[in-house]
Design an enzyme around this catalytic site. Structure first.
Site, PDB file in Angstrom:
ATOM      1  N   CYS A   1     -88.342 -76.665 -67.540  1.00 46.60           N
ATOM      2  CA  CYS A   1     -88.326 -76.326 -68.963  1.00 46.60           C
ATOM      3  C   CYS A   1     -86.971 -76.509 -69.628  1.00 46.60           C
ATOM      4  CB  CYS A   1     -88.823 -74.893 -69.171  1.00 46.60           C
ATOM      5  SG  CYS A   1     -87.883 -73.664 -68.289  1.00 46.60           S
TER       6      CYS A   1
ATOM      7  N   CYS B   1     -89.085 -67.532 -64.028  1.00 48.60           N
ATOM      8  CA  CYS B   1     -87.905 -66.992 -64.704  1.00 48.60           C
ATOM      9  C   CYS B   1     -87.202 -65.973 -63.814  1.00 48.60           C
ATOM     10  CB  CYS B   1     -88.304 -66.315 -66.016  1.00 48.60           C
ATOM     11  SG  CYS B   1     -89.064 -67.431 -67.190  1.00 48.60           S
TER      12      CYS B   1
END
Lengths: 211, 145
Positions: free
Chosen positions: B37, B106
């Site tokens: 990302c 994350c």
């Protein structure tokens, strides 16, 4: 037999037309009887009639896509059998997926890289290029600190120029099957795409704030 | 998608945002990034002479879950030894913040970041030790001559 059952069977026997039994190629319609064929596991490039390489003729891609999309439009199957309707929907979905991947440089590069056996890092693990990370961090800090639309514009243009150069560089890397070079370029492209996205958001926010 | 209260709290009121001097001897810096990302995360620790993490800062350019994960880690590591801080697992972070499955990466990034910061500090400390030994040896050789 249920509808999904027949469609699944048809998928496995894609080498011959499920309707007339004639041999079929990768085309979405049987060359002999013209009946729609299951999408099968065709390569994205082949599905859109393109050579598997990074440089794609984007106009040709669009042309071929819209042509196939028209042929697979649900309206054309309104009077067809439920089975043909179901298969045409599978075809349309496969076509859309192929088009989306091929039209976006980063996705096209990743797709092609995987085909060449390039070891792309999975989601979750950090990337292993400290220089790139340092640079990405600095650029994002500069973007966050940019005071007005003009400053943002300057940074966005710089990044866009770098991205254009990178994309030009990718073609020869792919052509030479330089796996390490391709991998590094794809990681960099992901950051530049993200930067462009953030710059757009910042520009939009700066624009609305000054009003 | 519903985010947990803890996640929203860290996202809306992130703790310890900022930077420490990355060139300082007592600071370790971890810089990590998500290849998929394009997020980047910097996590820094300041280690006292007795080996405790006395300060921690982070800067994350990424989604809310990445910000919350790194914010939480800076809060957790303060006052810990390097060994203790090194045992923080991404699963602990994910559980604490109730991260949805698509955001688990994350928390992996935040774990990578604290590990990288600890490794950076240790590498600096070892280098300093080696230099000290070297200069002392030089002094002894000079004295002997």
């Amino acid at each position: 037999m249920t509808l999904s059952g027949t469609a699944a069977t048809a998928c496995k026997t894609a080498a011959t037309c499920w309707s007339c039994g004639a041999a079929t190629d990768l085309a979405p319609f049987c060359g002999a009887c013209g009946v729609v064929q299951p999408p099968g596991q065709s390569d994205h490039f082949a599905r859109l009639g393109l050579e598997p390489r990074f440089d794609v003729d984007l106009q040709g891609l669009d042309r071929r896509y819209f042509e196939l999309q028209r042929q697979l439009h649900p309206d054309r199957f309104a009077r067809k059998s439920p089975r043909e309707k179901a298969i045409s929907q599978q075809q349309a979905a496969a076509l859309n997926e192929a088009y989306e991947v091929l039209k976006t440089p980063l996705r096209r590069a990743r797709y092609l890289a995987r085909q060449l056996g390039v070891d792309l890092p999975d989601e979750g693990r950090t990337i292993d290029d400290p220089d790139l990370l340092m640079e990405a961090m600095e650029k994002r800090e500069a973007l966050a600190a940019a005071s007005g639309p003009q400053a943002i514009e300057v940074l966005a243009r710089e990044a866009a120029a770098e991205r254009a150069a990178l994309l030009q560089n990718l073609s020869p890397l792919f052509a030479a099957v330089d796996r390490r070079g391709v991998r590094a370029a794809i990681l960099r492209l992901a950051y530049l795409d993200k930067f462009a996205e953030e710059a757009r958001a910042r520009r939009f926010n700066a624009g609305t704030a000054s009003r | 998608m519903a985010y947990s209260e803890k996640l929203l709290d860290h996202y809306e009121n992130p703790r310890n945002i900022g930077s420490l001097d990355k060139d300082a001897e007592d600071v370790g810096t971890g810089l990590v990034g998500a290849p998929a990302c394009g997020d980047v995360m910097k996590l820094q620790i300041k280690v006292s002479a007795d080996g405790l993490i006395e300060d921690a800062k982070f800067k994350t350019f990424g989604c809310g879950s990445a910000i919350a994960s790194s914010s939480l880690v800076t809060e957790w590591v303060k006052g810990k030894t390097l060994e203790e801080a090194g045992t923080i697992k991404n699963t602990d972070i994910a559980r604490h913040l109730a991260l949805p499955p698509v955001k688990i990466h994350c928390s992996v990034l935040a774990e990578d970041a604290i590990k990288a910061a600890i490794a950076d500090f240790r590498a600096k400390a070892e280098k300093k030790q080696a230099q000290d030994v070297e200069s002392k040896t030089d002094e002894r050789i000079a004295a002997a001559e």
